[in-house]
Scaffold this active site. Structure first.
Site, PDB file in Angstrom:
ATOM      1  N   SER A 140       0.852  -1.177   0.000  1.00  0.00           N
ATOM      2  CA  SER A 140       0.000   0.000   0.000  1.00  0.00           C
ATOM      3  C   SER A 140       0.900   1.244   0.000  1.00  0.00           C
ATOM      4  O   SER A 140       1.877   1.298  -0.759  1.00  0.00           O
ATOM      5  CB  SER A 140      -0.939  -0.036   1.216  1.00  0.00           C
ATOM      6  OG  SER A 140      -1.767   1.108   1.252  1.00  0.00           O
ATOM      7  N   TYR A 154      -5.062   8.071  -5.803  1.00  0.00           N
ATOM      8  CA  TYR A 154      -3.996   7.295  -5.173  1.00  0.00           C
ATOM      9  C   TYR A 154      -4.333   6.976  -3.722  1.00  0.00           C
ATOM     10  O   TYR A 154      -4.212   5.826  -3.289  1.00  0.00           O
ATOM     11  CB  TYR A 154      -2.685   8.069  -5.258  1.00  0.00           C
ATOM     12  CG  TYR A 154      -1.472   7.271  -4.827  1.00  0.00           C
ATOM     13  CD1 TYR A 154      -1.012   6.215  -5.605  1.00  0.00           C
ATOM     14  CD2 TYR A 154      -0.793   7.579  -3.653  1.00  0.00           C
ATOM     15  CE1 TYR A 154       0.105   5.475  -5.222  1.00  0.00           C
ATOM     16  CE2 TYR A 154       0.316   6.843  -3.264  1.00  0.00           C
ATOM     17  CZ  TYR A 154       0.765   5.802  -4.044  1.00  0.00           C
ATOM     18  OH  TYR A 154       1.856   5.069  -3.659  1.00  0.00           O
ATOM     19  N   LYS A 158      -4.976   3.161  -2.376  1.00  0.00           N
ATOM     20  CA  LYS A 158      -4.081   2.576  -1.387  1.00  0.00           C
ATOM     21  C   LYS A 158      -4.806   2.310  -0.066  1.00  0.00           C
ATOM     22  O   LYS A 158      -4.493   1.332   0.635  1.00  0.00           O
ATOM     23  CB  LYS A 158      -2.874   3.481  -1.176  1.00  0.00           C
ATOM     24  CG  LYS A 158      -1.938   3.540  -2.373  1.00  0.00           C
ATOM     25  CD  LYS A 158      -1.384   2.167  -2.730  1.00  0.00           C
ATOM     26  CE  LYS A 158      -0.330   2.214  -3.817  1.00  0.00           C
ATOM     27  NZ  LYS A 158       0.260   0.893  -4.105  1.00  0.00           N
TER      28      LYS A 158
END
Length: 263
Positions: A140, A154, A158
């Protein structure tokens, strides 16, 4: 012989993890898109040692294509045996403010960072369950712990890996499969160098001025986490505290960033 499969293994953190496992005598399969980078990575890892070359397998594949990932992993297993350890390190980041980013670019980050990981996991998970053993590490990011301006896709992707890892861990534990997730900080990789060209000041205000980590240092911590079967692997005091006490820390970070922009 232990077989480690690494997506995103042609550079950065994935490449260093591959190097560490080859030093242990593992067989290693590297999956990435670009053939030239895979070939360069294999030469770098082998360093003209024929014994090491024989333990390296590479496959050019886009992790977004689930069928292609499945085929690539089956081929890797035909060469080096069943996958004992998967590191899903392939990722993508394209900083841009949400309303300025093309929807296709937003979607591409979700596709690589979430579905690309799921495709790799799905391709090894059934076999691991049947054998009653296996280790999976989802890579991650520290960005999973806090929302950052210009990183909406993003951060979302993650953060999704945290939930995926927790749910899969609960399912996998009775079958002897260990599922881990790690949250690396900024790391000096080719992707980081490209990312920094687009990182806006608003993001820098949230993320601070911490220096990027070296890929080998990050890789060593990930491998140690896998060795001990850690559920989560954190990096450095600041990110660890953010993960543990984010509800209290994040309001202060946002307040200070807003204050700095007004000054």
């Amino acid at each position: 012989m232990t077989h480690a499969i690494i997506t995103g293994g042609s550079s950065g953190i994935g490449l260093e993890i591959a190097r560490l496992y080859l030093e242990r005598g593992y067989h290693v399969s590297l999956l990435a898109r670009r053939v030239d980078l895979l070939e360069e990575a294999a030469r770098f890892l082998a360093a003209d040692r024929s014994e090491v070359t024989a333990r390296i397998h590479t496959a050019s594949v886009d992790v977004v294509d689930g069928a292609a990932v499945e085929a690539a992993i089956r081929q890797a297993e035909s060469v080096h045996g069943p996958c004992d350890l998967l590191v899903a390190a392939a990722g993508r980041v394209d900083p841009a403010f949400f309303d300025a980013q093309f929807p296709e670019t937003f979607q591409a980050q979700i596709d690589v960072n979430v579905f690309g990981v799921a495709h790799a996991v799905r391709s090894v998970y059934t076999g691991m369950k049947a054998r009653g053993r296996g280790r999976i590490m989802l890579v991650s990011s520290g960005a999973a712990q806090i929302g950052i301006p210009a990183y909406a896709a993003y951060c979302a992707s993650k953060a999704a890996l945290k939930g995926f890892a927790e749910a899969l861990r609960a399912e996998a534990r009775p079958f002897g499969v260990v599922v881990s997730v790690c949250y690396p900080p900024d790391t000096r990789t080719p992707q980081y160098e490209r990312e920094m060209l687009a990182r806006p000041v608003e993001a820098k205000a949230i993320m601070g001025v911490l220096h990027p980590w070296e890929p080998l240092v990050v890789a060593e911590r990930i491998v140690k986490g896998l060795d001990r079967g850690a559920a989560e692997v954190h990096f450095g005091f600041a990110l660890t505290m953010l993960a543990l006490f984010g509800a209290f820390i994040k309001p202060v970070i946002y307040w200070r960033a807003a204050r700095g922009r007004r000054a």
